[in-house]
Scaffold this motif. Sequence first.
Motif, PDB file in Angstrom:
ATOM      1  N   TRP A   1       3.307   5.450   1.972  1.00 10.93           N
ATOM      2  CA  TRP A   1       2.004   5.908   1.491  1.00 10.93           C
ATOM      3  C   TRP A   1       1.085   6.329   2.630  1.00 10.93           C
ATOM      4  O   TRP A   1       0.340   7.299   2.513  1.00 10.93           O
ATOM      5  N   VAL A   2       1.124   5.632   3.754  1.00 14.88           N
ATOM      6  CA  VAL A   2       0.262   6.013   4.882  1.00 14.88           C
ATOM      7  C   VAL A   2       0.888   7.122   5.708  1.00 14.88           C
ATOM      8  O   VAL A   2       0.195   7.782   6.493  1.00 14.88           O
ATOM      9  N   GLY A   3       2.204   7.346   5.555  1.00 18.37           N
ATOM     10  CA  GLY A   3       2.868   8.465   6.197  1.00 18.37           C
ATOM     11  C   GLY A   3       3.237   8.265   7.644  1.00 18.37           C
ATOM     12  O   GLY A   3       3.586   9.226   8.334  1.00 18.37           O
ATOM     13  N   SER A   4       3.202   7.034   8.134  1.00 18.74           N
ATOM     14  CA  SER A   4       3.525   6.766   9.533  1.00 18.74           C
ATOM     15  C   SER A   4       4.090   5.358   9.652  1.00 18.74           C
ATOM     16  O   SER A   4       3.524   4.412   9.088  1.00 18.74           O
TER      17      SER A   4
ATOM     18  N   THR B   1       8.977  -1.466  -5.245  1.00 21.09           N
ATOM     19  CA  THR B   1       9.982  -0.408  -5.413  1.00 21.09           C
ATOM     20  C   THR B   1       9.388   0.816  -6.092  1.00 21.09           C
ATOM     21  O   THR B   1       9.611   1.957  -5.651  1.00 21.09           O
ATOM     22  N   ILE B   2       8.612   0.615  -7.148  1.00 20.38           N
ATOM     23  CA  ILE B   2       8.019   1.750  -7.876  1.00 20.38           C
ATOM     24  C   ILE B   2       7.030   2.506  -7.001  1.00 20.38           C
ATOM     25  O   ILE B   2       7.049   3.747  -6.941  1.00 20.38           O
ATOM     26  N   LEU B   3       6.158   1.787  -6.310  1.00 24.34           N
ATOM     27  CA  LEU B   3       5.185   2.450  -5.444  1.00 24.34           C
ATOM     28  C   LEU B   3       5.879   3.211  -4.314  1.00 24.34           C
ATOM     29  O   LEU B   3       5.480   4.325  -3.962  1.00 24.34           O
ATOM     30  N   GLY B   4       6.910   2.608  -3.739  1.00 26.73           N
ATOM     31  CA  GLY B   4       7.654   3.294  -2.687  1.00 26.73           C
ATOM     32  C   GLY B   4       8.350   4.537  -3.205  1.00 26.73           C
ATOM     33  O   GLY B   4       8.353   5.586  -2.540  1.00 26.73           O
TER      34      GLY B   4
END
Length: 240
Positions: free
Chosen positions: A161-164, A228-231
């Motif tokens: 979500w944060v991309g890093s 798992t769902i959020l990922g």
Amino acid sequence: MIAQMNYLTAEELRKLFRGGKLKVLLLLSFIIGVLFVFIGDRLGLGDNLPLTAIELLLAVVLPFLMVALGSDLMVGECKGMIKHALKLPISREFLFMGKLFAGWAAGTLIVLCMFVPTFIGGFIVHGVPAASTLGAGMAELGGAILFSGLLLVLANSVSLWVGSSGVGLVVSVVLWMGMSVVGFLEPQLNRFFVTDYADWLQPLLYGGDAGMTVSTLLFMTAYYIIGTILGLLAFQRKEF
């Protein structure tokens, strides 16, 4: 479908081994396990070194290792080999789960690399443990693997979500510290946080209260599903 998932998981696990981070984490966990044998014996931490080691190391050391692995599980590949993987005739969901299972297997190896030296050291120092003690140690090991896998899943979700991976590692550590502080100040909220290993797994492993056991399993399952769902949502939205 199961055979394809097993093949994909094995390939992703080989890819993790080819990288440097997993090798470093495995070596570090093994060294910590060896050091704990000498330190634990000198401090008289108990006859069951593996059990004591897991309970103590799960407070800080193993969570940090799982967060370090999970934060780079998928984000680290976003500009590399993952582009080629997406060209294969498999869905993003299938690829995501294969990578997640590979990360969970790698996390299990990290826990084992820390557990095996303490088990062998305890056997050498204190002799053959009683059957009940050995059973408790195995149950604790299973609980540690389950709990460590959960931390890896949550850390992976945060990083996606944060991309890093670096920012994800920092955010995960800050969240862990924040939950620890809130749980310390408000003990009644502690059981809702993943930082309280004792409240989550001790009733499951040793308690005779069926209600507490069911509650623990529900918490663990709910957090696994949420992570798992959020990922997966973040993985699907990401542009490679």
